[in-house]
Design an enzyme around this catalytic site. Sequence first.
Site, mmCIF file in Angstrom:
data_model
loop_
_atom_site.group_PDB
_atom_site.id
_atom_site.type_symbol
_atom_site.label_atom_id
_atom_site.label_comp_id
_atom_site.label_asym_id
_atom_site.label_seq_id
_atom_site.Cartn_x
_atom_site.Cartn_y
_atom_site.Cartn_z
ATOM 1 C CG HIS A 155 -6.055 -1.689 8.717
ATOM 2 N ND1 HIS A 155 -6.167 -0.758 9.490
ATOM 3 C CD2 HIS A 155 -4.740 -1.987 8.510
ATOM 4 C CE1 HIS A 155 -4.908 -0.308 9.748
ATOM 5 N NE2 HIS A 155 -3.968 -0.971 9.034
ATOM 6 C CG ASP A 167 -0.376 -0.436 2.533
ATOM 7 O OD1 ASP A 167 0.953 -0.458 2.636
ATOM 8 O OD2 ASP A 167 -1.050 -0.761 3.680
ATOM 9 C CG ASP A 194 -9.189 -0.706 11.584
ATOM 10 O OD1 ASP A 194 -8.199 -1.481 11.354
ATOM 11 O OD2 ASP A 194 -9.440 0.401 10.959
ATOM 12 C CD GLU A 230 -8.797 1.298 7.636
ATOM 13 O OE1 GLU A 230 -8.867 0.461 8.648
ATOM 14 O OE2 GLU A 230 -8.080 2.559 7.967
#
Length: 260
Positions: A137, A66, A135, A142
């Site tokens: 990811h 990413d 979270d 996400e």
Amino acid sequence: MEVVIGGVPTLTQVAAGAVERLLRSRPETVLGLATGSSPLAVYDELVRRHTETGLSFARARAFLLDEYVGLPADHPQRYRTVIEREIASRVDFAPGAVQGPDGTAKDLAAACREYEATIADAGGVDLQILGIGTDGHIAFNEPGSSLASRTRIKTLTEQTRADNARFFGGDVAAVPRHVLTQGLATIMAARHLVLLATGRRKAEAVHQMVEGAVSALWPASVLQMHPHVTVLLDDAAAGRLQLADHYRQTWQHKPDWQQV
Ligand code: GLP
């Protein structure tokens, strides 16, 4: 999924060992590299093996997961720069062998399509190193990410921006809102996934990934559908696993001939 619970030195050796075995058996290996703090010890160990035992990356290629959108090429937190600093410049990759999505492209959608095509042309990723966000990811997929997603632009959650503010002098406002990220289906196409997680803050995400329902709410849970995943955890990150004792016993009694 194979879950290994141990101290950081053990986890580091298991991950670096898997990369080394691949590189020694097939020097043209395609690696997937992750940023974040979790893989740093593995990169240091790979550099050590390169320097001390001649482990070579000269014929290998590598793809990043990413990238932040809009960070200039010389920004120290641009992921392509981070990977250069943490591993690429410290081993012997050939020029141009390490690539990431271009977060400075004018046409971001085209850059994402090109990135997918480049990975495919390289024959796909053999071993993908992964971390996990608090979270749930992976890369920057996400919660709510399509389980079938490919490389695309995403908007970070406030939780992720707060988590990553430590890399931007503690200033949440300095963390870009937009990123380019390999999709969940892109990551799932890699042949072996090696995920590292340490610390109590990862425990819930790890529990949901390994033992929860497969759901876009916890994007890493899609890894349950992959045939070859190695999850490397310290005691704190494994703290909420229902079957922790079973994973520990399985690892302890793993047949010598069976590798991760
Ligand atoms: C970042 C990266 C992920 C990484 C995750 C966890 O936002 N995009 O690839 O796995 O967050 O980072 P860390 O290992 O520092 O906890």
